[in-house]
Design a protein around this motif. Structure first.
Motif, PDB file in Angstrom:
ATOM      1  N   ALA A   1       0.385 -23.607 -15.547  1.00  9.23           N
ATOM      2  CA  ALA A   1       0.514 -23.990 -16.953  1.00  9.23           C
ATOM      3  C   ALA A   1       0.583 -22.760 -17.855  1.00  9.23           C
ATOM      4  N   SER A   2      -0.254 -21.767 -17.572  1.00  9.14           N
ATOM      5  CA  SER A   2      -0.234 -20.558 -18.399  1.00  9.14           C
ATOM      6  C   SER A   2       1.049 -19.773 -18.177  1.00  9.14           C
ATOM      7  N   SER A   3       1.533 -19.738 -16.941  1.00  5.81           N
ATOM      8  CA  SER A   3       2.777 -19.017 -16.657  1.00  5.81           C
ATOM      9  C   SER A   3       3.966 -19.632 -17.381  1.00  5.81           C
ATOM     10  N   ILE A   4       4.010 -20.963 -17.426  1.00  7.80           N
ATOM     11  CA  ILE A   4       5.099 -21.644 -18.133  1.00  7.80           C
ATOM     12  C   ILE A   4       5.010 -21.359 -19.633  1.00  7.80           C
ATOM     13  N   ALA A   5       3.801 -21.481 -20.174  1.00  6.89           N
ATOM     14  CA  ALA A   5       3.618 -21.289 -21.619  1.00  6.89           C
ATOM     15  C   ALA A   5       3.894 -19.856 -22.050  1.00  6.89           C
ATOM     16  N   LEU A   6       3.546 -18.905 -21.178  1.00 10.63           N
ATOM     17  CA  LEU A   6       3.666 -17.483 -21.534  1.00 10.63           C
ATOM     18  C   LEU A   6       4.962 -16.861 -20.999  1.00 10.63           C
ATOM     19  N   LYS A   7       5.913 -17.687 -20.614  1.00 10.26           N
ATOM     20  CA  LYS A   7       7.143 -17.189 -19.993  1.00 10.26           C
ATOM     21  C   LYS A   7       7.869 -16.173 -20.882  1.00 10.26           C
ATOM     22  N   ILE A   8       8.021 -16.484 -22.147  1.00 12.66           N
ATOM     23  CA  ILE A   8       8.750 -15.573 -23.046  1.00 12.66           C
ATOM     24  C   ILE A   8       7.964 -14.284 -23.235  1.00 12.66           C
ATOM     25  N   PHE A   9       6.652 -14.414 -23.426  1.00 15.77           N
ATOM     26  CA  PHE A   9       5.842 -13.207 -23.571  1.00 15.77           C
ATOM     27  C   PHE A   9       5.936 -12.335 -22.318  1.00 15.77           C
ATOM     28  N   ARG A  10       5.897 -12.965 -21.150  1.00 22.06           N
ATOM     29  CA  ARG A  10       5.950 -12.191 -19.908  1.00 22.06           C
ATOM     30  C   ARG A  10       7.265 -11.432 -19.780  1.00 22.06           C
ATOM     31  N   GLU A  11       8.333 -11.970 -20.350  1.00 22.93           N
ATOM     32  CA  GLU A  11       9.608 -11.258 -20.311  1.00 22.93           C
ATOM     33  C   GLU A  11       9.518  -9.925 -21.057  1.00 22.93           C
ATOM     34  N   TYR A  12       8.698  -9.891 -22.108  1.00 18.77           N
ATOM     35  CA  TYR A  12       8.505  -8.644 -22.851  1.00 18.77           C
ATOM     36  C   TYR A  12       7.860  -7.579 -21.968  1.00 18.77           C
ATOM     37  N   THR A  13       6.912  -7.982 -21.113  1.00 20.89           N
ATOM     38  CA  THR A  13       6.242  -7.005 -20.251  1.00 20.89           C
ATOM     39  C   THR A  13       7.051  -6.720 -18.986  1.00 20.89           C
TER      40      THR A  13
ATOM     41  N   ASP B   1      -9.508 -33.010 -14.872  1.00 19.70           N
ATOM     42  CA  ASP B   1      -8.395 -32.369 -14.154  1.00 19.70           C
ATOM     43  C   ASP B   1      -7.191 -32.087 -15.049  1.00 19.70           C
ATOM     44  N   GLU B   2      -6.910 -33.005 -15.993  1.00 22.56           N
ATOM     45  CA  GLU B   2      -5.703 -32.826 -16.816  1.00 22.56           C
ATOM     46  C   GLU B   2      -5.789 -31.596 -17.716  1.00 22.56           C
ATOM     47  N   THR B   3      -7.019 -31.130 -17.966  1.00 19.07           N
ATOM     48  CA  THR B   3      -7.206 -29.936 -18.797  1.00 19.07           C
ATOM     49  C   THR B   3      -6.457 -28.733 -18.227  1.00 19.07           C
ATOM     50  N   PHE B   4      -6.410 -28.642 -16.911  1.00 18.65           N
ATOM     51  CA  PHE B   4      -5.862 -27.454 -16.256  1.00 18.65           C
ATOM     52  C   PHE B   4      -4.338 -27.473 -16.161  1.00 18.65           C
ATOM     53  N   LYS B   5      -3.760 -28.560 -16.642  1.00 19.65           N
ATOM     54  CA  LYS B   5      -2.300 -28.650 -16.664  1.00 19.65           C
ATOM     55  C   LYS B   5      -1.743 -28.338 -18.044  1.00 19.65           C
ATOM     56  N   GLU B   6      -2.636 -27.866 -18.926  1.00 20.88           N
ATOM     57  CA  GLU B   6      -2.246 -27.565 -20.302  1.00 20.88           C
ATOM     58  C   GLU B   6      -2.588 -26.118 -20.651  1.00 20.88           C
ATOM     59  N   PHE B   7      -1.836 -25.567 -21.600  1.00 25.52           N
ATOM     60  CA  PHE B   7      -2.122 -24.241 -22.129  1.00 25.52           C
ATOM     61  C   PHE B   7      -1.845 -24.286 -23.630  1.00 25.52           C
TER      62      PHE B   7
END
Length: 410
Positions: free
Chosen positions: A123-135, A74-80
């Motif tokens: 987890a992916s949304s948090i990690a990719l927050k800065i990238f998502r701002e570009y789009t 389960d903990e795998t899915f809380k990481e990116f």
């Protein structure tokens, strides 16, 4: 299919020249399922032919994804992976363009615990927050397109054998993205011009609120004072014109975060994270979802709404005529890229900063003050129907019917 290879080449050319509009010496990033390898190679070839410096491909395999969900702890899915987030951020910072091929199996994860899916997306949304701002800010050019995969085609055309289902899905995709015309690029230029006329009309009217009414929907959406309508294509930071969704039939803006009241019911299934949510309704008070129900996918919908504080609010309102190519096909695609462009829709979660005057230069607090919602997620769901009526009201109290029986009145 007759002339299939030629049509596929036209599709790749359209994606590169109109979708992301690759510029000389630019890097292209393609996110692709391994099942779409042939089309991905065509995209790469076309990109190099128009001057791309490099093409970087991020492959993913749905079956490996399913194996992971069914077997990993389960903990795998809380990481990116930080290295992956850093990679996307660096590519965006360097001015790369991004193409994503959206062709998932709508029911791939139907037997997976919705909590694992929700944890992974968060987890992916948090990690990719800065990238998502570009789009989300249209700093970079990006585009989402799609081609058939076997599992997806069989879901859409369950009455056909696999090969026939794939061919039928190809025919319909070629039709709705205007590939089967003599000159797809010219057809798209004309289509974008028509969408821009709708955008200009709505921006000139400066509506204060919209009222959506149909058999199961009675919803009032207030709009921020400095809202902007958009649709078709837009310009990135380098003033390169690109089209983020192909197909696209919508014009859209953002709601006032705390200005949504009433009840709305979905009119098409929502494919979310490998699960289907269907026949669901949301009730809003002062912008917030205060009640919800779903005939199918209730737990998945619940996890979506509980992503964060902002996922209890809306970030987009989009107008799409019922009389449009995708809608007229009478096909439920089980793919948001297509289904949202067959129907008026709303989005749970983050608003596009580009839909506020000067929004791309605002920080989160400034955007919030202007009325925009912020969230880790942005998920469109369909509410349009042949019975839907939409009325706009100006600040002066003038009421104008925008949609009657599902279609534009102008």
């Amino acid at each position: 299919m007759k002339n299939f290879s030629k049509l596929l080449e036209k599709y790749a050319e359209l994606t590169i020249k109109i979708g992301v509009n690759i510029q000389n010496n630019q890097t292209l990033v393609i996110n692709s399922p391994i099942e779409c390898a042939d089309f991905t190679r065509l995209l790469a070839k076309c990109a190099y032919n128009v001057g791309a410096k490099n093409v970087h491909v991020e492959w993913y395999d749905e079956q490996l994804l399913l194996i992971k969900y069914l077997n990993a702890p389960d903990e795998t899915f809380k990481e990116f992976p930080k290295w992956k987030a850093d990679q996307y951020e660096q590519l965006a910072k360097e001015g790369a363009a991004f193409v994503s091929i959206a062709a998932s199996n709508p029911e791939l994860l139907k037997d997976v615990d919705p909590k694992k899916i929700a944890d992974s997306r968060k987890a992916s949304s948090i990690a990719l927050k800065i990238f998502r701002e570009y789009t989300m800010n249209s700093t970079v050019a990006w585009s989402v397109v799609s081609i058939p995969t076997k599992d997806w085609a069989k879901k859409v055309f369950s009455n056909l054998e696999e090969e026939a289902a794939v061919e039928e899905l190809w025919k319909n995709i070629f039709n709705v993205v205007r590939i089967d015309t003599d000159d797809p690029i010219e057809a798209w230029n004309n289509h974008l011009k028509n969408l821009n006329e709708k955008v200009e009309f709505l921006n000139n009217k400066k509506f204060n609120k919209l009222h959506f009414v149909s058999k199961d929907t009675d919803l009032t959406i207030e709009l921020p004072e400095k809202h902007l309508w958009a649709g078709g294509g837009e310009y990135n930071a380098e003033k390169t014109y690109f089209v983020a969704n192909m197909p696209t039939e919508e014009v859209f803006t953002l709601p006032l975060k705390h200005g949504v009241n009433g009840k709305v019911k979905s009119t098409k299934p929502l494919n979310f994270g490998g699960n289907l949510i269907d026949n669901f309704s949301l009730t809003f008070k002062n912008g917030k979802i205060v009640d919800f129900d779903a005939e199918k996918g209730y737990e998945t919908l619940k996890k979506l709404i509980e992503t964060d504080e902002g996922s209890h609010y809306l970030g987009e309102v989009a107008l799409v005529p019922h009389n449009s190519p995708i809608s007229n096909s009478n096909i439920i695609f089980y793919n948001t890229l297509f289904d949202e462009n067959a129907s008026c829709h709303l989005a749970i979660g983050m608003a596009y900063p580009t839909c506020i005057e000067g929004g791309s230069d605002m920080n989160e607090k400034e955007l919030e003050k202007a009325g925009a919602n912020n969230s880790l997620t942005h998920v469109d769901f369909m509410i349009g129907s042949p019975e839907l009526n939409v009325t706009g009201e100006t600040k002066a109290g003038e009421k104008i019917q925008i949609f009657e029986n599902g279609n534009w009145t102008f």
